[in-house]
Design a protein around this motif. Structure first.
Motif: not given
Length: 387
Positions: A33-38, A60-61, A77-80
């Motif tokens: 897993l990798l995550s980021a905000d923008e 969200n954008t 791909i997830y949003n949260n």
């Protein structure tokens, strides 16, 4: 067998540093897993290089933009951060939690159950929610490693040391870009000057925290919580070269001094690998050792350090208030809405409001209480500043 890992905040400075380390040993790792905000473009680039099947992007954008990419059809791909159950079928080997701010607390706590080892580089998560983090570490038998260079160094120095043997611990501070500047000139400091750290390459927020030295207040708070050491045994000392990262004085007459180059790769590398693994590092710098140049802190120049005198000895919601007010004040300075010297002045004024002091006695019961307090203070802080 490949080590299975996750990186929360993979597009930030800590995340990128870890990515660079793994690139040199790619055959031994599988990133789950990798995550980021923008920063979805950087996230996609990392995912393609390591063939990562799970991504989280919270903005969200950016989430909508990444979903339009052809590559996104091949992966999840997830949003949260509510999908850890779907992502992790069993415990992975290692997680780096480097999401900045209080928003990093919830995913940090929730991923603990899914990892054997967690390295935490998020100051705010530790300061605001250490009790909750520690509870989950014990519950899920997860090993914790602090990644801040000071706390990693303290941890290393305290290996196999009885806590009762500790006499005093010194956290070193470079003094930032204004160590040798006259106090009267600080009122006219601009953003570019305040973010130009002499030793470290960091983001704007942490650079400002270093310039005011609130980062050292936070680091003392972290050390107290992580190592269960009272404030009266923790001291800050100026060391402009940033070569010594921690000094631990013991009651048996010995003192341990941890030295390493000004590179976050060293604590990150050591959090990832066992002590048998070798990192390419520079030779010992005897020029630095011959002129370590330790100095006492100038409280007139760095008045924000007086905050250490008003901190509660117990874990409370007051820490969340302090962190949130600083975040907002730094944001206002970066937007040229307040002066650099206003950060410490206004923080001191706000924290002395009786309505906030009462929270020194209120212990957070859960993550939601911390997040609600963070949102509440963010919402009202500009009104508090005007008063």
């Amino acid at each position: 067998m490949k080590k299975k890992i996750a990186i929360l905040g993979s597009t930030g400075s800590i995340g990128k540093c870890l990515i660079d380390i793994i690139k040199k040993d790619k055959k031994n790792f599988e990133i789950i897993l990798l995550s980021a905000d923008e920063n979805y473009k950087e996230l996609l680039k990392q995912a393609k290089f390591f063939n990562v099947k799970n991504l989280i992007i919270t903005n969200n954008t950016s989430f909508n933009a990444i979903k339009k990419n052809k590559y996104s059809k091949k992966i999840n791909i997830y949003n949260n951060f509510d999908n850890f159950k779907k992502i992790f079928k069993k415990k992975i080997d290692y997680t780096m939690s480097s999401i900045s701010g209080v928003q990093g607390l919830k995913p940090t706590i929730e991923i603990i159950r899914y990892t054997n080892k967690i390295a935490i580089a998020n100051k705010e998560a530790i300061i605001c929610g250490w009790d909750l983090i520690e509870k989950n570490l014990k519950k899920h038998k997860t090993q914790f490693i602090p990644v801040d260079s000071e706390h990693f160094s303290i941890s290393y120095a305290l290996k196999n040391i009885d806590r009762n043997l500790i006499d005093e611990i010194y956290l070193t501070a470079s003094g930032g870009p204004f160590l040798n500047s006259p106090i009267k000139k600080l009122k006219k400091v601009n953003v570019k000057q305040a973010t130009s750290h002499p030793n470290w390459k960091m983001g704007k927020k942490i650079s400002i925290d270093s310039a005011t030295m609130i980062n050292k207040v936070f680091e003392v708070m972290e050390a107290k919580k992580i190592f269960n050491i009272p404030y009266n045994k923790l001291s800050i000392i100026i060391h402009p070269k940033s070569y010594v990262h921690a000094i631990v004085k013991l009651k048996n007459g010995l003192t341990k001094i941890i030295v390493h180059d000004t590179s976050m790769k060293i604590p990150i590398f050591n959090s990832l690998y066992s002590s048998k693994r070798i990192i390419n590092s520079k030779k010992l710098n005897f020029k630095f050792l011959n002129n370590l140049d330790f100095r006492n802190v100038d409280l007139k120049k760095f008045p924000i350090l007086r905050m250490l005198k008003i901190l509660p000895s117990n874990n409370s919601l007051f820490e969340t208030i302090l962190v949130t007010i600083n975040d907002k004040l730094v944001e206002l300075f970066l937007d040229d809405k307040i002066k650099f010297t206003d950060i410490s002045k206004k923080m001191n004024k706000i924290l002395n409001f009786g309505s906030l002091k009462k929270f020194k006695k209120v212990k957070p019961k859960n993550i939601d209480e911390i997040i609600k307090m963070n949102k509440k203070i963010k919402h009202h802080v500009e009104l508090l500043i005007i008063k």
